[in-house]
Design a protein around this motif. Sequence first.
Motif, PDB file in Angstrom:
ATOM      1  N   PRO A 102      36.272  50.970  35.581  1.00  0.00           N
ATOM      2  CA  PRO A 102      37.659  51.055  36.076  1.00  0.00           C
ATOM      3  C   PRO A 102      38.685  50.668  35.010  1.00  0.00           C
ATOM      4  O   PRO A 102      39.772  51.252  34.966  1.00  0.00           O
ATOM      5  CB  PRO A 102      37.692  50.073  37.253  1.00  0.00           C
ATOM      6  CG  PRO A 102      36.429  49.309  37.209  1.00  0.00           C
ATOM      7  CD  PRO A 102      35.442  50.094  36.414  1.00  0.00           C
ATOM      8  N   LEU A 103      38.330  49.748  34.135  1.00  0.00           N
ATOM      9  CA  LEU A 103      39.281  49.379  33.075  1.00  0.00           C
ATOM     10  C   LEU A 103      39.511  50.550  32.111  1.00  0.00           C
ATOM     11  O   LEU A 103      40.629  50.771  31.650  1.00  0.00           O
ATOM     12  CB  LEU A 103      38.787  48.147  32.308  1.00  0.00           C
ATOM     13  CG  LEU A 103      38.966  46.815  33.041  1.00  0.00           C
ATOM     14  CD1 LEU A 103      38.212  45.705  32.331  1.00  0.00           C
ATOM     15  CD2 LEU A 103      40.440  46.435  33.147  1.00  0.00           C
ATOM     16  N   SER A 104      38.446  51.288  31.818  1.00  0.00           N
ATOM     17  CA  SER A 104      38.611  52.465  30.936  1.00  0.00           C
ATOM     18  C   SER A 104      39.540  53.482  31.592  1.00  0.00           C
ATOM     19  O   SER A 104      40.330  54.137  30.911  1.00  0.00           O
ATOM     20  CB  SER A 104      37.288  53.193  30.676  1.00  0.00           C
ATOM     21  OG  SER A 104      36.257  52.323  30.462  1.00  0.00           O
ATOM     22  N   VAL A 105      39.418  53.612  32.912  1.00  0.00           N
ATOM     23  CA  VAL A 105      40.266  54.567  33.627  1.00  0.00           C
ATOM     24  C   VAL A 105      41.735  54.137  33.543  1.00  0.00           C
ATOM     25  O   VAL A 105      42.607  54.926  33.155  1.00  0.00           O
ATOM     26  CB  VAL A 105      39.834  54.672  35.116  1.00  0.00           C
ATOM     27  CG1 VAL A 105      40.809  55.542  35.899  1.00  0.00           C
ATOM     28  CG2 VAL A 105      38.418  55.241  35.231  1.00  0.00           C
ATOM     29  N   ASN A 125      22.207  72.899  17.801  1.00  0.00           N
ATOM     30  CA  ASN A 125      23.364  72.784  16.898  1.00  0.00           C
ATOM     31  C   ASN A 125      24.701  72.561  17.612  1.00  0.00           C
ATOM     32  O   ASN A 125      25.754  72.510  16.976  1.00  0.00           O
ATOM     33  CB  ASN A 125      23.463  74.020  16.005  1.00  0.00           C
ATOM     34  CG  ASN A 125      22.318  74.071  15.009  1.00  0.00           C
ATOM     35  OD1 ASN A 125      21.883  73.021  14.519  1.00  0.00           O
ATOM     36  ND2 ASN A 125      21.797  75.251  14.756  1.00  0.00           N
ATOM     37  N   ILE A 126      24.662  72.427  18.928  1.00  0.00           N
ATOM     38  CA  ILE A 126      25.924  72.170  19.646  1.00  0.00           C
ATOM     39  C   ILE A 126      26.344  70.720  19.341  1.00  0.00           C
ATOM     40  O   ILE A 126      25.565  69.791  19.571  1.00  0.00           O
ATOM     41  CB  ILE A 126      25.764  72.316  21.177  1.00  0.00           C
ATOM     42  CG1 ILE A 126      25.228  73.708  21.542  1.00  0.00           C
ATOM     43  CG2 ILE A 126      27.086  72.050  21.898  1.00  0.00           C
ATOM     44  CD1 ILE A 126      24.891  73.873  23.029  1.00  0.00           C
ATOM     45  N   PRO A 127      27.546  70.517  18.799  1.00  0.00           N
ATOM     46  CA  PRO A 127      27.952  69.124  18.525  1.00  0.00           C
ATOM     47  C   PRO A 127      28.133  68.314  19.810  1.00  0.00           C
ATOM     48  O   PRO A 127      28.695  68.826  20.790  1.00  0.00           O
ATOM     49  CB  PRO A 127      29.273  69.261  17.763  1.00  0.00           C
ATOM     50  CG  PRO A 127      29.691  70.665  17.895  1.00  0.00           C
ATOM     51  CD  PRO A 127      28.550  71.488  18.385  1.00  0.00           C
ATOM     52  N   VAL A 128      27.615  67.087  19.801  1.00  0.00           N
ATOM     53  CA  VAL A 128      27.718  66.217  20.973  1.00  0.00           C
ATOM     54  C   VAL A 128      28.464  64.943  20.596  1.00  0.00           C
ATOM     55  O   VAL A 128      28.136  64.290  19.601  1.00  0.00           O
ATOM     56  CB  VAL A 128      26.313  65.854  21.520  1.00  0.00           C
ATOM     57  CG1 VAL A 128      26.426  64.870  22.682  1.00  0.00           C
ATOM     58  CG2 VAL A 128      25.553  67.106  21.962  1.00  0.00           C
ATOM     59  N   ILE A 129      29.481  64.618  21.374  1.00  0.00           N
ATOM     60  CA  ILE A 129      30.206  63.356  21.199  1.00  0.00           C
ATOM     61  C   ILE A 129      29.789  62.451  22.360  1.00  0.00           C
ATOM     62  O   ILE A 129      29.991  62.803  23.520  1.00  0.00           O
ATOM     63  CB  ILE A 129      31.737  63.571  21.238  1.00  0.00           C
ATOM     64  CG1 ILE A 129      32.188  64.425  20.047  1.00  0.00           C
ATOM     65  CG2 ILE A 129      32.479  62.236  21.270  1.00  0.00           C
ATOM     66  CD1 ILE A 129      33.671  64.810  20.073  1.00  0.00           C
ATOM     67  N   ILE A 130      29.196  61.314  22.068  1.00  0.00           N
ATOM     68  CA  ILE A 130      28.849  60.379  23.140  1.00  0.00           C
ATOM     69  C   ILE A 130      30.075  59.514  23.439  1.00  0.00           C
ATOM     70  O   ILE A 130      30.684  58.941  22.530  1.00  0.00           O
ATOM     71  CB  ILE A 130      27.643  59.491  22.754  1.00  0.00           C
ATOM     72  CG1 ILE A 130      26.377  60.350  22.644  1.00  0.00           C
ATOM     73  CG2 ILE A 130      27.437  58.374  23.778  1.00  0.00           C
ATOM     74  CD1 ILE A 130      25.135  59.591  22.288  1.00  0.00           C
ATOM     75  N   LEU A 131      30.431  59.447  24.706  1.00  0.00           N
ATOM     76  CA  LEU A 131      31.572  58.633  25.142  1.00  0.00           C
ATOM     77  C   LEU A 131      31.102  57.805  26.331  1.00  0.00           C
ATOM     78  O   LEU A 131      30.921  58.317  27.432  1.00  0.00           O
ATOM     79  CB  LEU A 131      32.729  59.571  25.522  1.00  0.00           C
ATOM     80  CG  LEU A 131      34.108  58.969  25.753  1.00  0.00           C
ATOM     81  CD1 LEU A 131      34.501  58.021  24.641  1.00  0.00           C
ATOM     82  CD2 LEU A 131      35.155  60.072  25.849  1.00  0.00           C
ATOM     83  N   THR A 132      30.852  56.526  26.065  1.00  0.00           N
ATOM     84  CA  THR A 132      30.171  55.700  27.060  1.00  0.00           C
ATOM     85  C   THR A 132      30.727  54.273  27.054  1.00  0.00           C
ATOM     86  O   THR A 132      31.523  53.930  26.190  1.00  0.00           O
ATOM     87  CB  THR A 132      28.664  55.643  26.717  1.00  0.00           C
ATOM     88  OG1 THR A 132      27.985  54.784  27.625  1.00  0.00           O
ATOM     89  CG2 THR A 132      28.431  55.128  25.308  1.00  0.00           C
ATOM     90  N   ASN A 133      30.266  53.481  27.985  1.00  0.00           N
ATOM     91  CA  ASN A 133      30.619  52.067  27.916  1.00  0.00           C
ATOM     92  C   ASN A 133      29.434  51.207  27.510  1.00  0.00           C
ATOM     93  O   ASN A 133      29.489  49.985  27.564  1.00  0.00           O
ATOM     94  CB  ASN A 133      31.203  51.597  29.250  1.00  0.00           C
ATOM     95  CG  ASN A 133      32.725  51.581  29.174  1.00  0.00           C
ATOM     96  OD1 ASN A 133      33.284  51.385  28.096  1.00  0.00           O
ATOM     97  ND2 ASN A 133      33.396  51.815  30.281  1.00  0.00           N
ATOM     98  N   LEU A 134      28.340  51.823  27.125  1.00  0.00           N
ATOM     99  CA  LEU A 134      27.208  51.060  26.581  1.00  0.00           C
ATOM    100  C   LEU A 134      27.542  50.782  25.110  1.00  0.00           C
ATOM    101  O   LEU A 134      27.629  51.719  24.325  1.00  0.00           O
ATOM    102  CB  LEU A 134      25.908  51.863  26.661  1.00  0.00           C
ATOM    103  CG  LEU A 134      25.307  52.116  28.039  1.00  0.00           C
ATOM    104  CD1 LEU A 134      23.997  52.893  27.893  1.00  0.00           C
ATOM    105  CD2 LEU A 134      25.033  50.805  28.759  1.00  0.00           C
ATOM    106  N   GLY A 135      27.713  49.507  24.806  1.00  0.00           N
ATOM    107  CA  GLY A 135      28.148  49.204  23.439  1.00  0.00           C
ATOM    108  C   GLY A 135      27.127  48.458  22.604  1.00  0.00           C
ATOM    109  O   GLY A 135      27.419  48.008  21.502  1.00  0.00           O
ATOM    110  N   GLN A 136      25.900  48.334  23.131  1.00  0.00           N
ATOM    111  CA  GLN A 136      24.865  47.600  22.380  1.00  0.00           C
ATOM    112  C   GLN A 136      24.461  48.394  21.140  1.00  0.00           C
ATOM    113  O   GLN A 136      24.390  49.624  21.192  1.00  0.00           O
ATOM    114  CB  GLN A 136      23.615  47.415  23.248  1.00  0.00           C
ATOM    115  CG  GLN A 136      23.805  46.537  24.463  1.00  0.00           C
ATOM    116  CD  GLN A 136      23.790  45.062  24.120  1.00  0.00           C
ATOM    117  OE1 GLN A 136      23.253  44.665  23.088  1.00  0.00           O
ATOM    118  NE2 GLN A 136      24.382  44.258  24.967  1.00  0.00           N
TER     119      GLN A 136
END
Lengths: 236, 126
Positions: free
Chosen positions: A23-26, B77-88
């Motif tokens: 929710p914070l990201s949103v 070959n499709i470019p993938v951008i990971i956008l996540t909240n996993l930051g480890q």
Amino acid sequence: MKKEKPHKLSEVVSIVSHQFKSPLSVIKGYLEVLIAGDLGRINETQKEYLGDALDNTNRMINLVKDFLDVSTVEEGRLELKKVSSDLDSIIKKIIEEISPFAKANNRYISYNILNSIPKMKIDPLKIEQVISNFIYNAVFYSKSKKKGMISLTLQRKDRNVIFCCQDSGIGIAEKDKKKVFNKFYRSEEAITLAPGGSGFGLFISKAIIEKSKGKIWFKSKKGKGSTFCFSLPITT
Amino acid sequence: MKKKRILIIEDDVFLLKLYSNKLKGEGFEVEKSLTGEEGINKISLRKPDLIILDLILPKKSGFEILSELKLNKETKNIPVIILTNLGQKSDIEKGLELGAKTYLVKTEFSVNELPNLVKEYLVKKK
């Protein structure tokens, strides 16, 4: 029915903190597009209010990060990813990032490297976190509106490097000195000067430095200022 | 000029709306998937030019999707951008090792940077 084992508090903190991130990201994202004017022009007052909301969202994101760091330390899961790093470059990069904020608070950062420092095996992101914490504290904890200096030094001594951050801020009272590295601890004066702080910064910094086999310490005089230092063994 | 097609695989409806509108506003054609499985199906039906991928997804995780894409010569070959909240660190390393072009943490990223980032990786693909 078998009773479920209760979660440890640190586990709960970790789970809840992760849940907060979505929710914070949103909120952050929606505020950013509004401020950027994607949904139409906004006036200066609206921009200011939305900007304040975004600043506070970022503040909450940082608190969540601190909570996660604390739970990592408490559960003994703090891990270092050591790579050969140039501490001098790391410090210069941090100064560049923090200087505008320091300047806005009439604080000016000086940096002296006293002798040559070899590349060392450290976790650059974690050490950066400690150095940033020292400098931000030096900016925050000062009452004077007059121009103030924050002096950083880096030197090699025997088989260690020592980094210190000296300020001319509020200093720490004798009675509070024992508690400085405790989590949650914040002096009354600190709470007044920086109400947004979590009281976790130095607790996390100590854990990072000790995990890196270094030492962390400070000298301080109430009303005169503080010097926070850490040493790290040189391992190449 | 033909619009570039971006597939966003993200299970948070609010973020999906945010990213999608941002990219549409910059002239991209956007496809959306709320689950990993739906995402893979969409890719097999029509190959996108770039994928924005979350990691924690229902039915199939982002890591599983990435592995499948890279094993298939049609999609590797499709470019993938990971956008996540996993930051480890371990997650970041895994994502990049599996072939993502970049790995971004949502809370540390500004959505206003997304269009330029997508353009950058579409150019690099050529």
